[in-house]
Design an enzyme around this catalytic site. Structure first.
Site, PDB file in Angstrom:
ATOM      1  N   ILE A  16      -1.847  -5.081   9.746  1.00  0.00           N
ATOM      2  CA  ILE A  16      -3.278  -5.190   9.448  1.00  0.00           C
ATOM      3  C   ILE A  16      -3.578  -6.356   8.503  1.00  0.00           C
ATOM      4  CG2 ILE A  16      -3.395  -3.599   7.469  1.00  0.00           C
ATOM      5  CD1 ILE A  16      -5.966  -2.417   8.903  1.00  0.00           C
ATOM      6  N   ASN A  29      -4.745   5.135  -2.647  1.00  0.00           N
ATOM      7  CA  ASN A  29      -4.698   6.434  -3.319  1.00  0.00           C
ATOM      8  C   ASN A  29      -5.782   6.449  -4.393  1.00  0.00           C
ATOM      9  OD1 ASN A  29      -3.533   5.466  -5.863  1.00  0.00           O
ATOM     10  ND2 ASN A  29      -1.703   5.120  -4.620  1.00  0.00           N
ATOM     11  N   VAL A  38       0.861   0.831   3.768  1.00  0.00           N
ATOM     12  CA  VAL A  38      -0.108  -0.227   4.062  1.00  0.00           C
ATOM     13  C   VAL A  38      -0.757  -0.736   2.769  1.00  0.00           C
ATOM     14  CG1 VAL A  38      -2.121   1.265   4.553  1.00  0.00           C
ATOM     15  CG2 VAL A  38      -1.857  -0.890   5.761  1.00  0.00           C
ATOM     16  N   ASP A  39      -0.907   0.139   1.793  1.00  0.00           N
ATOM     17  CA  ASP A  39      -1.479  -0.228   0.491  1.00  0.00           C
ATOM     18  C   ASP A  39      -0.638  -1.333  -0.165  1.00  0.00           C
ATOM     19  OD1 ASP A  39      -3.025  -0.092  -1.811  1.00  0.00           O
ATOM     20  OD2 ASP A  39      -2.431   1.943  -2.364  1.00  0.00           O
ATOM     21  N   SER A 126      -3.994   8.116   6.470  1.00  0.00           N
ATOM     22  CA  SER A 126      -3.290   9.390   6.211  1.00  0.00           C
ATOM     23  C   SER A 126      -2.115   9.667   7.139  1.00  0.00           C
ATOM     24  CB  SER A 126      -4.247  10.604   6.255  1.00  0.00           C
ATOM     25  OG  SER A 126      -5.070  10.663   5.108  1.00  0.00           O
ATOM     26  N   THR A 127      -1.831   8.776   8.095  1.00  0.00           N
ATOM     27  CA  THR A 127      -0.773   9.107   9.074  1.00  0.00           C
ATOM     28  C   THR A 127       0.624   8.652   8.646  1.00  0.00           C
ATOM     29  OG1 THR A 127      -1.050   7.107  10.418  1.00  0.00           O
ATOM     30  CG2 THR A 127      -2.407   9.028  10.996  1.00  0.00           C
ATOM     31  N   GLY A 128       0.750   8.134   7.410  1.00  0.00           N
ATOM     32  CA  GLY A 128       2.061   7.746   6.900  1.00  0.00           C
ATOM     33  C   GLY A 128       2.529   8.754   5.880  1.00  0.00           C
ATOM     34  N   TYR A 130       0.983  10.388   3.713  1.00  0.00           N
ATOM     35  CA  TYR A 130       0.122  11.565   3.527  1.00  0.00           C
ATOM     36  C   TYR A 130       0.291  12.627   4.612  1.00  0.00           C
ATOM     37  CZ  TYR A 130      -2.341   9.671  -0.574  1.00  0.00           C
ATOM     38  OH  TYR A 130      -2.668   9.207  -1.824  1.00  0.00           O
TER      39      TYR A 130
HETATM   40  P1  ADP Z   1      -1.203   7.238   3.899  1.00  0.00           P
HETATM   41  O1  ADP Z   1      -0.714   7.426   2.488  1.00  0.00           O
HETATM   42  O2  ADP Z   1      -2.728   7.271   4.002  1.00  0.00           O
HETATM   43  O3  ADP Z   1      -0.523   8.126   4.873  1.00  0.00           O
HETATM   44  P2  ADP Z   1       0.474   4.941   4.669  1.00  0.00           P
HETATM   45  O4  ADP Z   1       0.329   3.552   4.165  1.00  0.00           O
HETATM   46  O5  ADP Z   1       1.704   5.686   4.294  1.00  0.00           O
HETATM   47  O6  ADP Z   1      -0.873   5.706   4.207  1.00  0.00           O
HETATM   48  O7  ADP Z   1       0.353   4.952   6.248  1.00  0.00           O
HETATM   49  C1  ADP Z   1      -0.835   4.854   6.955  1.00  0.00           C
HETATM   50  C2  ADP Z   1      -0.562   4.233   8.307  1.00  0.00           C
HETATM   51  O8  ADP Z   1      -0.475   2.821   8.176  1.00  0.00           O
HETATM   52  C3  ADP Z   1       0.749   4.687   8.962  1.00  0.00           C
HETATM   53  O9  ADP Z   1       0.478   4.983  10.333  1.00  0.00           O
HETATM   54  C4  ADP Z   1       1.650   3.473   8.823  1.00  0.00           C
HETATM   55  O10 ADP Z   1       2.571   3.375   9.900  1.00  0.00           O
HETATM   56  C5  ADP Z   1       0.635   2.344   8.899  1.00  0.00           C
HETATM   57  N1  ADP Z   1       1.032   1.051   8.307  1.00  0.00           N
HETATM   58  C6  ADP Z   1       1.948   0.803   7.340  1.00  0.00           C
HETATM   59  N2  ADP Z   1       1.983  -0.523   7.054  1.00  0.00           N
HETATM   60  C7  ADP Z   1       1.056  -1.115   7.869  1.00  0.00           C
HETATM   61  C8  ADP Z   1       0.622  -2.472   8.089  1.00  0.00           C
HETATM   62  N3  ADP Z   1       1.132  -3.495   7.399  1.00  0.00           N
HETATM   63  N4  ADP Z   1      -0.352  -2.683   9.022  1.00  0.00           N
HETATM   64  C9  ADP Z   1      -0.889  -1.652   9.714  1.00  0.00           C
HETATM   65  N5  ADP Z   1      -0.520  -0.376   9.564  1.00  0.00           N
HETATM   66  C10 ADP Z   1       0.447  -0.105   8.663  1.00  0.00           C
END
Ligand code: ADP
Length: 177
Positions: A16, A29, A38-39, A126-128, A130
């Site tokens: 992203i 968060n 992703v954060d 939330s799909t990672g 969380y």
């Molecule tokens: P949460 O804590 O809301 O679950 P995460 O960052 O752990 O957030 O994951 C949210 C989603 O983002 C997951 O499906 C993960 O695979 C995806 N993700 C992680 N890194 C990236 C990225 N660089 N670009 C797009 N999606 C990502």
């Protein structure tokens, strides 16, 4: 490769932080101080200007509650803005998780509308870490974005950015339906 599901909704598999859109959405968060997933990727790619604005928002309003959203600069990202929203931690599904996840999409889209942002890219909030089940999360994401676009002109375009194969298949199914 982007798949076009309507002239206003696209699906992209990838990172992203590389998307050339008006705003990318961060699965933040409630501290707004950065984290993993992703954060972490967004703060690394966008640089310190994002955290600086997050700290200022924290000082003003004390972070961001689950389901709510705030907006900052995109720093060095191709996207001019980052919309930070806090997804629910999955806790079995009876603690209001679906409504809270829907709020993330609506409140992010509302910020984009207020600023008349042309395009917004969402990750699978939330799909990672969380732990929200991916099929249910994809259904909420697609439903909320469709509902919004049916009655709002802004943003003009929404891009769902999926990282993994499983989410790609699930979003394809939802968007085809
Ligand atoms: P949460 O804590 O809301 O679950 P995460 O960052 O752990 O957030 O994951 C949210 C989603 O983002 C997951 O499906 C993960 O695979 C995806 N993700 C992680 N890194 C990236 C990225 N660089 N670009 C797009 N999606 C990502």
């Amino acid at each position: 490769m982007a798949s076009l599901f309507s002239n206003r909704i696209q699906l992209v598999q990838g990172d992203i932080t590389r998307q050339s859109v008006s705003a990318i959405v961060n699965a933040a968060n409630s501290s707004l101080l950065g984290g993993g997933g992703v954060d972490g990727a967004i703060h690394r790619a966008g640089g310190p200007a994002i955290l600086e604005e997050c700290r200022a928002i924290r000082a003003r309003q004390g972070g961001c509650k689950t389901g709510e959203a705030v907006i900052t600069t995109g720093g060095r990202l191709p996207a001019a803005h980052v919309i930070h929203t806090v997804g629910p931690v999955w806790n079995g599904g009876r603690k209001g998780e679906p409504e809270l996840l829907a709020n993330c999409y609506r409140n992010s889209l509302r910020l984009a509308e207020e600023r008349q942002l042309e395009s917004v890219a969402f990750p699978g909030i939330s799909t990672g870490i969380y732990g929200y089940p991916k099929p249910e999360a994809a259904a909420v994401a697609v439903h909320e974005v469709r509902q919004w676009l049916a009655v709002h002109d802004w943003p003009q375009r929404v891009v769902f950015v999926v990282f993994d194969e499983e989410n790609r298949r699930l979003y394809e199914q939802e968007l085809a339906g």
